[in-house]
Structure formats: C-alpha cells, structure tokens
Design a protein around this motif. Structure first.
Motif, short mmCIF file in Angstrom:
data_model
loop_
_atom_site.label_atom_id
_atom_site.label_comp_id
_atom_site.label_asym_id
_atom_site.label_seq_id
_atom_site.Cartn_x
_atom_site.Cartn_y
_atom_site.Cartn_z
N UNK A 110 36.67 26.16 46.38
CA UNK A 110 37.75 27.15 46.42
C UNK A 110 38.96 26.75 47.22
N UNK A 111 39.13 25.44 47.49
CA UNK A 111 40.28 25.01 48.28
C UNK A 111 41.46 24.55 47.43
N UNK A 112 41.36 24.72 46.11
CA UNK A 112 42.47 24.47 45.19
C UNK A 112 42.81 25.79 44.52
N UNK A 113 44.09 26.14 44.49
CA UNK A 113 44.49 27.45 43.96
C UNK A 113 44.58 27.42 42.43
N UNK A 114 44.19 28.51 41.82
CA UNK A 114 44.30 28.70 40.38
C UNK A 114 45.17 29.93 40.14
N UNK A 115 46.14 29.77 39.25
CA UNK A 115 47.08 30.87 38.95
C UNK A 115 46.96 31.23 37.48
N UNK A 116 46.59 32.47 37.22
CA UNK A 116 46.45 32.96 35.86
C UNK A 116 47.82 33.32 35.30
N UNK A 117 48.21 32.65 34.21
CA UNK A 117 49.51 32.91 33.59
C UNK A 117 49.34 33.39 32.15
N UNK A 118 48.22 34.03 31.87
CA UNK A 118 47.96 34.52 30.52
C UNK A 118 49.06 35.48 30.07
N UNK A 119 49.42 35.40 28.81
CA UNK A 119 50.49 36.25 28.29
C UNK A 119 50.07 37.71 28.23
N UNK A 120 48.78 37.98 28.37
CA UNK A 120 48.29 39.35 28.31
C UNK A 120 48.58 40.14 29.58
N UNK A 121 49.08 39.45 30.63
CA UNK A 121 49.41 40.16 31.86
C UNK A 121 50.90 40.04 32.14
#
Length: 269
Positions: A110-121
């Motif tokens: 968990x020391x690398x960030x993940x960013x959700x960029x789904x078009x549904x949001x």
C-alpha cells in the motif's frame, strides 16, 4: 559511500547502429537517432537501478529483436546481464526483475498510490488495492512469476511471457515503470476517463548522459491537482528514493525534477 565505476561513454554512432541493426524490422530505416540514443540511456538507467523498467517505443519489434539489441549493447560495454524482457498483453518491457519485485511488493503493502479515473465517477479519487482485487491478483502473479525466474537470470539476457492479461494493464504498466501514482479505471469504461478538463500536475525527471545530447526523460507522470496535497508524502518519498539511487551511480549527471499544472480537453491513458 561506495560508487560503481563509471561506464565509458559509448560512441553515439555505435549506439544508433546497434538499435537500427537490431530493431529495424526489415525496414529501410530503423528508429531515429533521437529514439536510439534515448532508448540506450533508458536501458542503462534500468541497469543502474534508476527505474525498474522501460517500455520501448519500438517494443513491437518483438522479444527476439530486443534480445539482439541488448546483446549489442553488452558488446559496447553496457551492464545488461540480469536484465529481462517481460511480455505482458503483447507488450515487451525491459526490466530489472529485482527492482520490479521490490516495486510490486511496495504496491501490495500500500505504499504506491492508485487513483481511480473511471468515467463513471465525476472526479478522480484515491483508492486502495483492496478495492481492486483483479489488480491485486495480477500484481501478485507478476511477483510470483519473476521470483521463479531469479535463479536463471545470471545466464544472460532472458525472456518470459506472462500469459495472463486479466486486469488493468494500464495500471500495471504504471507500477512497473516506477510511477509513485498510477491511474486505474473500470475495464468496462476503458475508452474514457474523468480527466478531461481536470487540472493535472505533471512531474518529470531528467538526467544528462551523452555530451551534446538531449537529457534522458527518466520519468513523466501526472496526478490530479486536487489530490496533490493528500499524495504529497508518497511523492516526497519517491523523490527521496530516486535521489538516493542517483547518488549510487556515476554514469548520469544533473538529475532535474520539475512539475507543472496542465489542463487538457482529453487525456489518453
């Protein structure tokens, strides 16, 4: 601190010949001079531990061509032993298995960030790996695959193929290439994302190598400006680690990190 011996500066003409001879795919002209020299610099950066992997612009040349290319670089004095060509989803990456495994283990921790960029949001949002079980499984699969190869990597430039292509390869490539922040999205919305007209802070890291040649673009990635304050610690840790790794080698000089905010009508991942 112990520093490895500096590799003698190779002749740019020999570097260009090595790439064009190995990667031309039978065409009259192979990769351009700029691509040839940049690729050689990126491969050396992987060998020196400044980045875990590189996805060559000419990766479509195929694994045999990339193996020939790395052997040509070895003839020129490049420290390519231990590097590996990993094929995932039809894409060939030149990787340092040791550094890739370290990176993927950081993702699992968990020391690398993940960013959700789904078009549904409506807006990008930080998410955890536990919310992305398909990605978590794929990352664990890559680690297991590479750990199984470790004993054979001293024999020369090796190749393997990861047959599973389930999961978000865009995210996996971001992680493999060493980005501290990787974008992810729902695969059923893969043709679109919510980054259009979103202010993005673009980070770049460059290093100097050959005299009178353009600097090597070591890293280039972005994070949504709205999420930057919350990601500052992860980005600072990544920068500190990069500067530490940079000090352990003598082939490159002038590490320069910069950022700028841009807003684009469309962003392709």
């Amino acid at each position: 601190m112990w520093l490895p011996d500096r590799m003698s500066k190779p002749n740019p003409h020999l570097l260009m010949a090595a790439a064009q001879h190995s990667l031309s795919l039978g065409k009259r002209r192979g990769p351009s001079r700029a691509i040839c020299l940049h690729l050689a610099g990126e491969v050396l950066a992987v060998a020196r531990g400044l980045k875990p992997a590189v996805l060559p612009e000419c990766s479509s040349a195929g694994a045999p061509a990339l193996q020939r290319y790395l052997k040509e670089l070895q003839r020129l004095g490049f420290p390519v032993l231990g590097l590996h060509i990993l094929e995932i989803g039809g894409n060939n990456l030149i990787i340092s298995p040791q550094h890739v495994c370290q990176r993927l283990e950081q993702v699992l921790l968990g020391t690398v960030a993940l960013v959700d960029v789904s078009s549904s949001q409506p807006h990008p949002s930080v998410c955890s790996l536990d919310q992305l079980q398909d990605l978590k499984s794929l990352v664990a699969e890559v680690v297991t695959h590479l750990q199984g190869l470790q004993r054979d990597l001293s024999l020369g430039v090796s190749y393997s193929k990861l047959h599973s292509s389930d999961g978000n390869l865009c995210t996996v490539f971001g992680v493999l290439l060493g980005y501290p922040v990787s974008y992810t999205f729902h695969l059923n919305h893969r043709d679109d994302n919510c980054l259009a007209f979103t202010p993005l802070r673009v980070f770049t890291a460059r290093i100097s190598w050959l005299p009178e040649q353009a600097p090597i673009l070591l890293y280039s990635f972005s994070v949504p400006e709205s999420l930057f304050p919350g990601l500052r610690d992860i980005l600072s840790a990544w920068e500190k680690d990069l500067r530490t790794r940079f000090r352990t080698q003598n082939d490159f000089a002038d590490l320069t990190l910069s950022s700028e905010v841009v807003t684009l009508p469309a962003v392709t991942l």
